[in-house]
Enzyme design. Structure first.
Site, PDB file in Angstrom:
ATOM      1  N   LYS A  91      45.333  27.840  35.503  1.00 43.21           N
ATOM      2  CA  LYS A  91      46.218  28.124  36.640  1.00 43.21           C
ATOM      3  C   LYS A  91      45.899  27.217  37.834  1.00 43.21           C
ATOM      4  O   LYS A  91      44.756  26.757  37.980  1.00 43.21           O
ATOM      5  CB  LYS A  91      46.139  29.599  37.034  1.00 43.21           C
ATOM      6  CG  LYS A  91      44.782  30.014  37.526  1.00 43.21           C
ATOM      7  CD  LYS A  91      44.785  31.380  38.189  1.00 43.21           C
ATOM      8  CE  LYS A  91      43.414  31.598  38.804  1.00 43.21           C
ATOM      9  NZ  LYS A  91      43.238  32.671  39.684  1.00 43.21           N
TER      10      LYS A  91
ATOM     11  N   LYS B   5      42.604  27.200  44.115  1.00 49.19           N
ATOM     12  CA  LYS B   5      42.136  26.655  45.395  1.00 49.19           C
ATOM     13  C   LYS B   5      40.863  25.856  45.213  1.00 49.19           C
ATOM     14  O   LYS B   5      40.567  24.961  46.000  1.00 49.19           O
ATOM     15  CB  LYS B   5      41.807  27.810  46.352  1.00 49.19           C
ATOM     16  CG  LYS B   5      42.957  28.675  46.748  1.00 49.19           C
ATOM     17  CD  LYS B   5      42.393  29.802  47.620  1.00 49.19           C
ATOM     18  CE  LYS B   5      43.393  30.899  47.839  1.00 49.19           C
ATOM     19  NZ  LYS B   5      42.755  32.154  48.238  1.00 49.19           N
TER      20      LYS B   5
ATOM     21  N   LYS C  44      33.846  33.204  36.502  1.00 50.35           N
ATOM     22  CA  LYS C  44      33.102  32.723  37.670  1.00 50.35           C
ATOM     23  C   LYS C  44      31.595  32.805  37.492  1.00 50.35           C
ATOM     24  O   LYS C  44      30.848  32.117  38.178  1.00 50.35           O
ATOM     25  CB  LYS C  44      33.534  33.489  38.924  1.00 50.35           C
ATOM     26  CG  LYS C  44      34.936  33.140  39.348  1.00 50.35           C
ATOM     27  CD  LYS C  44      35.201  33.488  40.786  1.00 50.35           C
ATOM     28  CE  LYS C  44      36.529  32.871  41.217  1.00 50.35           C
ATOM     29  NZ  LYS C  44      37.049  33.388  42.455  1.00 50.35           N
TER      30      LYS C  44
HETATM   31  P1  TYM Z   1      43.481  34.919  46.098  1.00 50.39           P
HETATM   32  O1  TYM Z   1      43.294  34.526  47.505  1.00 50.39           O
HETATM   33  O2  TYM Z   1      42.652  34.272  45.058  1.00 50.39           O
HETATM   34  O3  TYM Z   1      45.005  34.745  45.667  1.00 50.39           O
HETATM   35  C1  TYM Z   1      46.044  35.213  46.488  1.00 50.39           C
HETATM   36  C2  TYM Z   1      47.262  35.557  45.650  1.00 50.39           C
HETATM   37  O4  TYM Z   1      47.762  34.390  44.978  1.00 50.39           O
HETATM   38  C3  TYM Z   1      47.967  34.680  43.592  1.00 50.39           C
HETATM   39  N1  TYM Z   1      47.746  33.446  42.820  1.00 50.39           N
HETATM   40  C4  TYM Z   1      48.651  32.875  42.015  1.00 50.39           C
HETATM   41  N2  TYM Z   1      49.916  33.230  41.677  1.00 50.39           N
HETATM   42  C5  TYM Z   1      50.588  32.407  40.823  1.00 50.39           C
HETATM   43  N3  TYM Z   1      50.064  31.266  40.304  1.00 50.39           N
HETATM   44  C6  TYM Z   1      48.802  30.878  40.599  1.00 50.39           C
HETATM   45  N4  TYM Z   1      48.312  29.750  40.111  1.00 50.39           N
HETATM   46  C7  TYM Z   1      48.044  31.702  41.495  1.00 50.39           C
HETATM   47  N5  TYM Z   1      46.782  31.605  42.009  1.00 50.39           N
HETATM   48  C8  TYM Z   1      46.626  32.683  42.813  1.00 50.39           C
HETATM   49  C9  TYM Z   1      46.956  35.768  43.275  1.00 50.39           C
HETATM   50  O5  TYM Z   1      47.334  36.514  42.154  1.00 50.39           O
HETATM   51  C10 TYM Z   1      46.971  36.596  44.549  1.00 50.39           C
HETATM   52  O6  TYM Z   1      48.022  37.549  44.522  1.00 50.39           O
HETATM   53  N6  TYM Z   1      41.800  39.257  44.464  1.00 50.39           N
HETATM   54  C11 TYM Z   1      42.881  38.775  45.318  1.00 50.39           C
HETATM   55  C12 TYM Z   1      42.666  39.095  46.778  1.00 50.39           C
HETATM   56  C13 TYM Z   1      42.640  40.568  47.063  1.00 50.39           C
HETATM   57  C14 TYM Z   1      43.726  41.484  46.948  1.00 50.39           C
HETATM   58  C15 TYM Z   1      43.207  42.734  47.362  1.00 50.39           C
HETATM   59  C16 TYM Z   1      45.044  41.333  46.518  1.00 50.39           C
HETATM   60  C17 TYM Z   1      41.559  41.273  47.529  1.00 50.39           C
HETATM   61  N7  TYM Z   1      41.912  42.567  47.707  1.00 50.39           N
HETATM   62  C18 TYM Z   1      44.017  43.880  47.358  1.00 50.39           C
HETATM   63  C19 TYM Z   1      45.834  42.496  46.508  1.00 50.39           C
HETATM   64  C20 TYM Z   1      45.327  43.725  46.921  1.00 50.39           C
HETATM   65  C21 TYM Z   1      43.032  37.270  45.077  1.00 50.39           C
HETATM   66  O7  TYM Z   1      42.999  36.806  44.000  1.00 50.39           O
HETATM   67  O8  TYM Z   1      43.235  36.483  46.128  1.00 50.39           O
END
Ligand code: TYM
Length: 329
Positions: free
Chosen positions: A193, A196, A111
């Site tokens: 991957k 969003k 990023k």
């Molecule tokens: P975020 O919002 O980017 O993603 C949310 C969840 O979706 C999963 N994910 C995927 N899984 C499979 N294939 C994909 N292409 C894919 N893209 C996203 C992510 O692994 C995530 O589980 N950093 C976290 C948010 C967060 C969090 C936390 C999670 C902040 N604090 C504490 C767990 C515990 C995140 O990436 O969100």
């Protein structure tokens, strides 16, 4: 009973990867665990956001949580910034983290590489995430594969602090990853991957996409010129991604799907997959529309914040005490 914690950023465009990698687990885990599901709005501002859009996105995710089957009578659902302990613990953990380990985080490297000077929030993102998890004495963190490095960092930080300030400071959490579905790839570029933020909206299936958008995205998905249906991630990664999605959604083994479409060509597979996705997302979309505009939503989040705060306050007090912080213990 184990404690489960996870979160999702309110950045809009919640997609099939988020659902199959993470959200689906959130629902299953409710059966036998004490679950806490957060909308991590403070993580979302690591990249500047329009305030009105952020407010809307928070409510959208809240409605989606309920629409996929998270039950607010069983699980705590709340917004991160409504509980001050996240920011408080994040600072305490910052003081036990090293710039070296944070600069090795893949997500940060990706990023920040486009920018001359990266925002500090992007750099600190994983420490705030560690605070989210450790604040609730979490045992299990259901996430997609891409979060593995952040979970490992959380464990390292917790162990480091425990070694120095007392073994009762933090519970050491574990990541939970789906056997299949933990890494759904982009439809237009199967080497990255599904995300969003990708510019091409046809690179992902969003949970609230219309049937025609779903159809178009799948029919346009990048495959190859081999024309033979087989599961070969190395040489036919686009097709493998589609077979993987098909398998996860229908719960059929990939080998059975390969056999079923033997000699039929990619078109037939894509057409059926689009139908399957349209059908399986329809109930989520229907309940989303019922929930999104109800007054209940705000009450559920307020109630969730209160419950989350009660747990968080206890942890912050214990941690401050172990660190020798404050004068009210
Ligand atoms: P975020 O919002 O980017 O993603 C949310 C969840 O979706 C999963 N994910 C995927 N899984 C499979 N294939 C994909 N292409 C894919 N893209 C996203 C992510 O692994 C995530 O589980 N950093 C976290 C948010 C967060 C969090 C936390 C999670 C902040 N604090 C504490 C767990 C515990 C995140 O990436 O969100």
């Amino acid at each position: 009973m184990k404690r489960v914690f996870s979160g999702i950023q309110p950045t809009g465009n919640i997609h099939l990867g988020n659902y199959l990698g993470a959200l689906r687990q959130f629902v299953d885990l409710q059966k036998d665990n004490e679950c806490i599901y957060c909308i991590v709005d403070m993580h979302a501002i690591t990249v500047p956001k329009d305030p009105e859009t952020l407010k809307k996105n928070i409510m959208d995710v809240a409605a989606l949580y309920l629409a996929i089957g998270i039950d607010p009578d069983k699980s705590i659902v709340f917004v991160q910034s409504d509980v001050p302990g996240h920011a408080e613990l994040s600072w305490i953990l910052t003081c036990s983290s090293y710039t070296g380990e944070l600069s090795r985080m893949t997500q940060y490297k990706q990023k920040s590489k486009m920018q001359e000077s990266a925002p500090t929030g992007l750099f600190m993102y994983p420490v705030l995430m560690a605070a989210d998890i450790l604040l609730y004495d979490t045992n299990i963190v259901p996430v997609g594969d891409d979060q593995k490095q952040h979970i490992e960092l959380t464990r390292d930080l917790a162990k480091r602090v425990n070694g120095k300030y007392g073994e009762d400071t933090f519970v050491i959490p574990e990541g939970r990853y789906m056997k299949s579905g933990a890494r759904i790839m982009s439809l237009d570029d199967p080497s990255s991957k599904m995300s969003k933020s990708a510019e091409n909206e046809y690179s992902r299936i969003q949970l609230l996409d219309s049937p025609s958008k779903i159809k178009k995205s799948i029919m346009r998905a990048t495959t190859d010129s081999e024309g033979i249906i087989r599961y070969d991630v190395e040489n036919q990664p686009g097709l493998a991604n589609l077979l993987n999605i098909y398998s996860v959604v229908t719960e059929k083994p990939v080998e059975d799907i390969v056999k079923e479409y033997d000699g039929k060509g990619y078109g037939a597979l894509k057409k059926d997959l689009a139908e399957i996705l349209i059908e399986s997302l329809a109930p989520i979309q229907k309940s989303y529309n019922d929930i999104r505009n109800s007054d209940e939503l705000k009450r559920i989040l307020a109630d969730g914040a209160e419950k989350a705060n009660a747990i968080a306050e206890k942890t912050v007090k214990r941690v401050k005490d172990n660190f020798g912080l404050g004068n009210r213990f």
